[in-house]
Design a protein around this motif. Structure first.
Motif, short mmCIF file in Angstrom:
data_model
loop_
_atom_site.label_atom_id
_atom_site.label_comp_id
_atom_site.label_asym_id
_atom_site.label_seq_id
_atom_site.Cartn_x
_atom_site.Cartn_y
_atom_site.Cartn_z
N LEU A 58 1.66 -0.61 -63.15
CA LEU A 58 1.08 0.71 -62.84
C LEU A 58 -0.33 0.51 -62.32
O LEU A 58 -1.10 -0.25 -62.89
N ILE A 59 -0.64 1.23 -61.23
CA ILE A 59 -2.02 1.25 -60.72
C ILE A 59 -2.58 2.64 -61.01
O ILE A 59 -1.91 3.65 -60.74
N VAL A 60 -3.78 2.70 -61.55
CA VAL A 60 -4.43 3.99 -61.79
C VAL A 60 -5.70 4.04 -60.96
O VAL A 60 -6.50 3.10 -60.99
N MET A 61 -5.87 5.11 -60.19
CA MET A 61 -7.07 5.27 -59.37
C MET A 61 -7.35 6.74 -59.13
O MET A 61 -6.53 7.60 -59.47
N GLY A 62 -8.51 7.05 -58.54
CA GLY A 62 -8.85 8.43 -58.24
C GLY A 62 -8.22 8.89 -56.93
O GLY A 62 -7.85 8.07 -56.09
N THR A 63 -8.09 10.20 -56.78
CA THR A 63 -7.61 10.73 -55.49
C THR A 63 -8.69 10.56 -54.43
O THR A 63 -8.40 10.38 -53.25
N LEU A 71 -7.02 13.27 -49.89
CA LEU A 71 -6.81 11.93 -50.43
C LEU A 71 -7.70 10.95 -49.68
O LEU A 71 -7.77 10.99 -48.46
N GLY A 72 -8.39 10.09 -50.43
CA GLY A 72 -9.22 9.08 -49.78
C GLY A 72 -8.37 8.04 -49.07
O GLY A 72 -7.18 7.87 -49.38
N SER A 73 -8.98 7.32 -48.13
CA SER A 73 -8.21 6.38 -47.33
C SER A 73 -7.70 5.20 -48.16
O SER A 73 -6.63 4.65 -47.88
N GLN A 74 -8.47 4.78 -49.17
CA GLN A 74 -8.02 3.64 -49.98
C GLN A 74 -6.83 4.04 -50.85
O GLN A 74 -5.84 3.30 -50.93
N SER A 75 -6.92 5.22 -51.46
CA SER A 75 -5.78 5.72 -52.25
C SER A 75 -4.54 5.83 -51.38
O SER A 75 -3.43 5.44 -51.79
N GLN A 76 -4.73 6.38 -50.20
CA GLN A 76 -3.61 6.57 -49.28
C GLN A 76 -2.92 5.23 -48.97
O GLN A 76 -1.70 5.13 -49.02
N ARG A 77 -3.74 4.21 -48.69
CA ARG A 77 -3.17 2.89 -48.36
C ARG A 77 -2.46 2.27 -49.56
O ARG A 77 -1.39 1.68 -49.40
N VAL A 78 -3.07 2.41 -50.73
CA VAL A 78 -2.45 1.81 -51.91
C VAL A 78 -1.12 2.50 -52.20
O VAL A 78 -0.11 1.84 -52.44
N VAL A 79 -1.11 3.83 -52.15
CA VAL A 79 0.14 4.56 -52.40
C VAL A 79 1.22 4.13 -51.41
O VAL A 79 2.38 3.95 -51.77
#
Ligand code: ATP
Ligand code: MG
Length: 137
Positions: free
Chosen positions: A102-107, A118-126
């Motif tokens: 599981l990866i936990v991060m902010g939107t 959604l931030g660009s890093q979150s978007q890429r990770v998802v």
């Protein structure tokens, strides 16, 4: 169910809330919690002595942020990783390497474009994660 949880932390308010969630999830599942912070490499075209100075400052800042993540979650030093590289790529590599469940991060993060949901890093990770991703608002 989750044995290894990876928290991606950048010091933003969203990431602080993500740290609380990650800590609670790790406790609930009896999982190992890893915290990671990625810093972007310093371009070497800067030349000396600017390169050394910029790198030193960047590392100090990154270490401060990682220490903050450790203070919020209580993870030991060996489970706090400083990564060099573009954040999403570094987070994904760490998740694969550490076999995170599981990866936990902010939107959102420290970026200034508040209008995006959604931030660009979150978007890429998802988009590319090898495991579920929990995005915290
Ligand atoms: P952008 O960076 O696209 O301008 P943003 O900063 O608002 O937008 P993201 O960078 O995607 O959004 O941040 C979302 C989440 O990703 C953060 O809350 C944090 O959990 C994680 N994150 C962002 N940057 C890093 C980083 N350098 N290291 C570790 N995790 C990060
Ligand atoms: Mg960002």
């Amino acid at each position: 169910m989750f044995r290894t949880i990876l928290l991606a932390y950048d010091g933003s308010d969203h990431a602080k809330r993500a740290a609380e969630v990650a800590k609670a999830e790790a406790q609930a599942h009896g999982a190992r919690l890893l915290v990671v912070h990625a810093y972007e490499p310093v371009p070497d075209y800067l030349g000396e002595p600017f390169f050394e100075e910029a790198l030193k400052r960047r590392l100090e800042r990154a270490e401060r942020i990682l220490a903050e993540a450790r203070a919020l979650t209580g993870v030991p030093k060996e489970d706090a990783l400083l990564l060099e590289g573009a954040p999403a790529q570094a987070i994904l590599e760490a998740a694969r390497g550490e076999k995170a469940d599981l990866i936990v991060m902010g939107t959102r993060g420290l970026g200034a474009l508040g209008s995006l949901f959604l931030g660009s890093q979150s978007q890429r990770v998802v988009a590319e994660a090898p495991c579920p991703v929990l995005l915290v608002r």
